[in-house]
Write an enzyme that holds these catalytic residues in place. Structure first.
Site, PDB file in Angstrom:
ATOM      1  N   ILE A  18       0.817  -1.225   0.000  1.00  0.00           N
ATOM      2  CA  ILE A  18       0.000   0.000   0.000  1.00  0.00           C
ATOM      3  C   ILE A  18       0.848   1.271   0.000  1.00  0.00           C
ATOM      4  O   ILE A  18       0.344   2.344  -0.279  1.00  0.00           O
ATOM      5  CB  ILE A  18      -1.011   0.040   1.178  1.00  0.00           C
ATOM      6  CG1 ILE A  18      -0.303  -0.013   2.521  1.00  0.00           C
ATOM      7  CG2 ILE A  18      -2.042  -1.069   1.036  1.00  0.00           C
ATOM      8  CD1 ILE A  18      -1.208   0.299   3.699  1.00  0.00           C
ATOM      9  N   HIS A  23       9.322  -8.471   0.625  1.00  0.00           N
ATOM     10  CA  HIS A  23       9.162  -7.274  -0.192  1.00  0.00           C
ATOM     11  C   HIS A  23       9.858  -7.535  -1.525  1.00  0.00           C
ATOM     12  O   HIS A  23      11.006  -7.960  -1.559  1.00  0.00           O
ATOM     13  CB  HIS A  23       9.805  -6.051   0.480  1.00  0.00           C
ATOM     14  CG  HIS A  23       9.045  -5.541   1.639  1.00  0.00           C
ATOM     15  ND1 HIS A  23       8.086  -4.556   1.518  1.00  0.00           N
ATOM     16  CD2 HIS A  23       9.086  -5.874   2.952  1.00  0.00           C
ATOM     17  CE1 HIS A  23       7.572  -4.306   2.719  1.00  0.00           C
ATOM     18  NE2 HIS A  23       8.160  -5.091   3.605  1.00  0.00           N
ATOM     19  N   HIS A  83       6.580 -11.628   5.389  1.00  0.00           N
ATOM     20  CA  HIS A  83       6.280 -11.059   4.081  1.00  0.00           C
ATOM     21  C   HIS A  83       7.559 -10.609   3.388  1.00  0.00           C
ATOM     22  O   HIS A  83       8.377  -9.898   3.954  1.00  0.00           O
ATOM     23  CB  HIS A  83       5.264  -9.912   4.162  1.00  0.00           C
ATOM     24  CG  HIS A  83       5.611  -8.799   5.091  1.00  0.00           C
ATOM     25  ND1 HIS A  83       5.515  -8.887   6.462  1.00  0.00           N
ATOM     26  CD2 HIS A  83       6.042  -7.533   4.830  1.00  0.00           C
ATOM     27  CE1 HIS A  83       5.857  -7.735   7.012  1.00  0.00           C
ATOM     28  NE2 HIS A  83       6.191  -6.891   6.033  1.00  0.00           N
TER      29      HIS A  83
END
Length: 160
Positions: A53, A123, A121
């Site tokens: 986001i 990137h 997560h």
């Protein structure tokens, strides 16, 4: 009548069923279980991918285990195939989005406590050469707060 045969195929369902490895407070668990209005660029039993986001590059994706896994500090040698699959999925997503120079890509993880979501997560940023000043700081290799995927794999491989 319920069967005890664990090889029986599961009923097809468009929505992932929360499991023991689902954290109802985790935003990424909600995203991969389609409880949020976030476009999934990839989703299967093991791996999901969506856009960051707050993109730090023209292409900035988060590749996550579909099941809740803690942060990269909580991993051990058994997680090497998972990390490799996260990277493989990230490369596939980049190629689907016409990123051809895989040498100008940054793959990595924020090192705890420097992360905002406690769900593993990866990137994926490309082209790394087009990252802005703040993104270069936030996703800087060899820092206290960011570890590249290759560095994490080396660390996991060196564990007993």
């Amino acid at each position: 009548m319920a069967s005890s045969d664990s090889t029986a195929p599961a009923e097809p369902d468009n929505k992932q069923q929360p499991s023991d490895s689902y954290d109802k407070k985790c935003i990424f668990c909600k995203i991969v279980n389609r409880e949020m209005d976030t476009e999934l660029l990839h989703s299967d039993e093991e791996i999901s991918c969506f856009r960051d986001i707050k993109p730090g590059a023209p292409h900035h994706y988060l590749v996550v285990p579909t099941k809740h896994v803690g942060n990269c500090k909580s991993l051990n040698k058994e997680h090497i195939p998972l990390v490799e699959k996260l990277m493989e999925t990230g490369k596939t997503i980049l190629q689907k989005n016409n990123v051809t120079d895989l040498n100008d890509v940054r793959f990595g993880f924020h090192w705890p406590p420097f992360h905002s979501v406690v769900h593993l997560h990866l990137h994926v940023l490309a082209p790394a050469s087009q990252m802005g000043f703040m993104a270069r700081l936030i996703f800087r290799p060899d820092s206290y707060w960011f570890i590249t995927a290759d560095q994490l794999l080396q660390r996991l491989n060196s564990m007993d």
